[in-house]
Design a protein around this motif. Structure first.
Motif, PDB file in Angstrom:
ATOM      1  N   GLU A   8       0.834  -1.198   0.000  1.00 16.57           N
ATOM      2  CA  GLU A   8       0.000   0.000   0.000  1.00 16.57           C
ATOM      3  C   GLU A   8       0.876   1.259   0.000  1.00 16.57           C
TER       4      GLU A   8
ATOM      5  N   TYR B 238       7.087  -6.495  -1.225  1.00 15.26           N
ATOM      6  CA  TYR B 238       5.854  -5.755  -1.507  1.00 15.26           C
ATOM      7  C   TYR B 238       5.411  -6.211  -2.883  1.00 15.26           C
TER       8      TYR B 238
ATOM      9  N   LEU C  46     -10.457 -11.881   1.690  1.00 19.02           N
ATOM     10  CA  LEU C  46      -9.651 -11.700   2.904  1.00 19.02           C
ATOM     11  C   LEU C  46     -10.436 -11.013   4.025  1.00 19.02           C
TER      12      LEU C  46
HETATM   13  N1  BYC Z   1       4.401  -9.746  -5.465  1.00 19.89           N
HETATM   14  O1  BYC Z   1       3.216 -19.072  -1.806  1.00 19.89           O
HETATM   15  P1  BYC Z   1       2.753 -17.806  -2.422  1.00 19.89           P
HETATM   16  C1  BYC Z   1      -3.020  -2.238  -3.573  1.00 19.89           C
HETATM   17  C2  BYC Z   1       5.600 -14.037  -2.978  1.00 19.89           C
HETATM   18  S1  BYC Z   1      -1.841  -3.056  -2.628  1.00 19.89           S
HETATM   19  C3  BYC Z   1       5.436  -9.984  -4.625  1.00 19.89           C
HETATM   20  O2  BYC Z   1       1.619 -17.875  -3.363  1.00 19.89           O
HETATM   21  P2  BYC Z   1       1.161 -16.337  -0.505  1.00 19.89           P
HETATM   22  C4  BYC Z   1      -2.760  -0.915  -4.088  1.00 19.89           C
HETATM   23  C5  BYC Z   1       5.010 -14.498  -1.653  1.00 19.89           C
HETATM   24  O3  BYC Z   1       5.060 -13.458  -0.697  1.00 19.89           O
HETATM   25  C6  BYC Z   1      -2.533  -4.657  -2.394  1.00 19.89           C
HETATM   26  N2  BYC Z   1       5.623 -11.170  -4.010  1.00 19.89           N
HETATM   27  O4  BYC Z   1       2.500 -16.712  -1.278  1.00 19.89           O
HETATM   28  C7  BYC Z   1      -1.912  -0.059  -3.428  1.00 19.89           C
HETATM   29  C8  BYC Z   1       5.917 -15.649  -1.315  1.00 19.89           C
HETATM   30  O5  BYC Z   1       7.150 -15.136  -0.857  1.00 19.89           O
HETATM   31  P3  BYC Z   1       7.893 -15.609   0.488  1.00 19.89           P
HETATM   32  C9  BYC Z   1      -1.520  -5.730  -2.305  1.00 19.89           C
HETATM   33  C10 BYC Z   1       4.701 -12.126  -4.245  1.00 19.89           C
HETATM   34  O6  BYC Z   1       1.522 -15.322   0.518  1.00 19.89           O
HETATM   35  C11 BYC Z   1      -1.600   1.164  -3.990  1.00 19.89           C
HETATM   36  C12 BYC Z   1       6.232 -16.259  -2.684  1.00 19.89           C
HETATM   37  O7  BYC Z   1       6.001 -15.232  -3.639  1.00 19.89           O
HETATM   38  N3  BYC Z   1      -2.218  -6.944  -1.976  1.00 19.89           N
HETATM   39  O8  BYC Z   1      -4.043  -2.791  -3.788  1.00 19.89           O
HETATM   40  O9  BYC Z   1       0.457 -17.560  -0.064  1.00 19.89           O
HETATM   41  C13 BYC Z   1      -2.170   1.575  -5.213  1.00 19.89           C
HETATM   42  C14 BYC Z   1       5.355 -17.470  -2.994  1.00 19.89           C
HETATM   43  O10 BYC Z   1       3.979 -17.107  -3.178  1.00 19.89           O
HETATM   44  C15 BYC Z   1       3.599 -11.925  -5.081  1.00 19.89           C
HETATM   45  C16 BYC Z   1      -1.765  -7.858  -1.113  1.00 19.89           C
HETATM   46  O11 BYC Z   1      -0.694  -7.732  -0.561  1.00 19.89           O
HETATM   47  C17 BYC Z   1       3.469 -10.688  -5.711  1.00 19.89           C
HETATM   48  N4  BYC Z   1       2.470 -10.401  -6.551  1.00 19.89           N
HETATM   49  O12 BYC Z   1       0.235 -15.644  -1.627  1.00 19.89           O
HETATM   50  C18 BYC Z   1      -3.032   0.723  -5.854  1.00 19.89           C
HETATM   51  C19 BYC Z   1      -2.685  -9.036  -0.859  1.00 19.89           C
HETATM   52  N5  BYC Z   1       2.875 -13.074  -5.124  1.00 19.89           N
HETATM   53  O13 BYC Z   1       7.530 -14.588   1.506  1.00 19.89           O
HETATM   54  C20 BYC Z   1      -3.367  -0.516  -5.298  1.00 19.89           C
HETATM   55  C21 BYC Z   1      -2.338  -9.859   0.348  1.00 19.89           C
HETATM   56  C22 BYC Z   1       3.507 -13.950  -4.343  1.00 19.89           C
HETATM   57  O14 BYC Z   1       7.375 -16.978   0.827  1.00 19.89           O
HETATM   58  N6  BYC Z   1      -1.486 -10.973   0.037  1.00 19.89           N
HETATM   59  N7  BYC Z   1       4.611 -13.393  -3.820  1.00 19.89           N
HETATM   60  O15 BYC Z   1       9.330 -15.554   0.124  1.00 19.89           O
HETATM   61  C23 BYC Z   1      -1.916 -12.138  -0.472  1.00 19.89           C
HETATM   62  O16 BYC Z   1      -3.094 -12.328  -0.744  1.00 19.89           O
HETATM   63  C24 BYC Z   1      -0.901 -13.235  -0.681  1.00 19.89           C
HETATM   64  O17 BYC Z   1       0.234 -12.927   0.104  1.00 19.89           O
HETATM   65  C25 BYC Z   1      -0.502 -13.408  -2.182  1.00 19.89           C
HETATM   66  C26 BYC Z   1       0.634 -14.442  -2.253  1.00 19.89           C
HETATM   67  C27 BYC Z   1      -1.680 -13.925  -2.968  1.00 19.89           C
HETATM   68  C28 BYC Z   1       0.016 -12.115  -2.782  1.00 19.89           C
END
Ligand code: BYC
Length: 320
Positions: A51, A113, A145
């Motif tokens: 964010e 991020y 979520l």
């Molecule tokens: N980018 O096992 P996985 C917004 C990493 S901001 C970077 O699938 P998980 C906005 C992952 O962390 C909204 N890294 O992981 C703001 C893991 O790494 P580590 C942002 C990524 O956690 C300003 C590895 O890859 N939203 O809207 O089960 C202006 C393996 O992945 C990414 C969120 O943060 C990526 N894309 O699932 C405009 C949503 N994808 O730590 C708009 C919350 C994966 O194991 N997060 N990785 O080394 C989630 O829902 C989940 O953490 C994810 C990944 C679906 C992103």
């Protein structure tokens, strides 16, 4: 003599698992397994950092907005992102981590991020595309979520989602206005969609088969859907909107699949995704350098606020 931890933790673990099974929330003072806590800190911190870093590409355009109306909309939107970061850092603090520690880990590259913010916003059309596609993807990911198992995270998500839907609409409305404009404006929109389409699909994370965290996070109700499910949901939601706008997603394999009742689509370039995660995206270095500078230059403000809080208010300073 202290009992072995497995024996001591058994009833606590059972109670934790029962809460998850009932689809109830885990709250900060409840016992939770260390791995559950670590997974949440990782995801919520990454979300908060996204964010805050996500303010940069659009923030660049605030002083360059084409009208007062566009400037007011963009300003409000970018301020909302700052607020989202703050709700999420607060949620993360309830897990027992200090905000300054999270910031240090971000700046040192020890926490991630979202990959999407390592791409530049090159034109004003990108402000619209970020709202439409990036916030659109964020909504798809974040609505489920709201039902995540950790209370403070789920409650933060409810508010964030309400604001994100305004963000998505303002982006769509900006693009729709440009599409009603000149040929040059329409070309700007298409060019912007061409650049942001694939990185938006990558926001959902690696394919399920290569996602090390999904299975456990779903078993704990932290994640409610897999990465591929949400990616599909996003494509199904977005393609009709692209048709209404009059833009073409840059995917020759995109077509309606009658049998599945969903769109088939091509494979994102996962080598590019991995490179961006390694720090080799078009704007990784710039984003972190900017955040590091802001953190260092803001040190005196944090110190002053802490000194003021320690000192407490004085009666003669009450100007009422
Ligand atoms: N980018 O096992 P996985 C917004 C990493 S901001 C970077 O699938 P998980 C906005 C992952 O962390 C909204 N890294 O992981 C703001 C893991 O790494 P580590 C942002 C990524 O956690 C300003 C590895 O890859 N939203 O809207 O089960 C202006 C393996 O992945 C990414 C969120 O943060 C990526 N894309 O699932 C405009 C949503 N994808 O730590 C708009 C919350 C994966 O194991 N997060 N990785 O080394 C989630 O829902 C989940 O953490 C994810 C990944 C679906 C992103």
């Amino acid at each position: 003599m202290a009992q072995p931890p497995e024996v001591a933790e058994d009833p606590l673990l059972t109670s934790f698992e029962d809460t998850i099974r009932r689809n109830d929330r885990i709250e900060p003072r409840d016992w939770m397994p260390d791995a559950y806590r670590r997974t949440l800190v990782r995801q919520v911190a990454q979300h908060a950092h996204s964010e805050i870093i996500g303010m940069q590409p659009e923030g660049h355009w605030i002083g360059r907005a084409p009208s007062l109306r566009r400037k007011a909309i963009l300003l409000a939107k970018v301020q909302d992102e700052a607020g989202h970061g703050l709700y999420l850092y607060s949620a993360c603090e309830t897990l027992g981590v200090a905000r300054a520690d999270l910031m240090r880990k971000l700046i040192d590259g020890r926490q991630k991020y979202s990959s999407i913010f390592n791409y530049p916003a090159l034109t004003y059309a990108d402000v619209g595309t970020i709202g439409w596609l990036v916030d659109g993807a964020a909504i798809c990911n974040q609505v489920p979520l709201c039902r995540t198992s950790y209370g403070p995270y789920g409650r933060a998500m409810i508010r964030i989602c309400k604001e994100e839907s305004f963000h998505q609409r303002q982006g769509y409305e900006l693009l729709a206005t440009m599409m009603r404009g000149t040929d040059e404006q329409r070309a700007m929109v298409q060019e912007s969609v061409d650049r942001f389409w694939w990185p938006s699909l990558m926001m959902f994370g690696p394919p399920d088969a290569e996602s090390p965290n999904t299975a456990q996070s779903m078993a704990w109700n932290i994640k409610r859907n897999t990465n591929d499910d949400l990616r599909q949901r996003f494509v199904d939601m977005t393609v009709p909107q692209a048709e209404a706008l009059g833009v073409t997603p840059p995917d020759p394999d995109l077509r309606w699949n009658e049998e599945r009742g969903s769109y088939d689509f091509g494979e994102p370039d996962w080598a590019e995704f991995k490179a961006v995660l390694r720090g080799d995206g078009p704007r990784n270095a710039q984003r972190l350098a900017h955040r590091r500078r802001a953190w260092e230059e803001g040190a005196w403000v944090r110190d002053a606020a802490m000194a003021f809080a320690r000192r407490g208010p004085r009666p003669e300073e009450d100007g009422r």
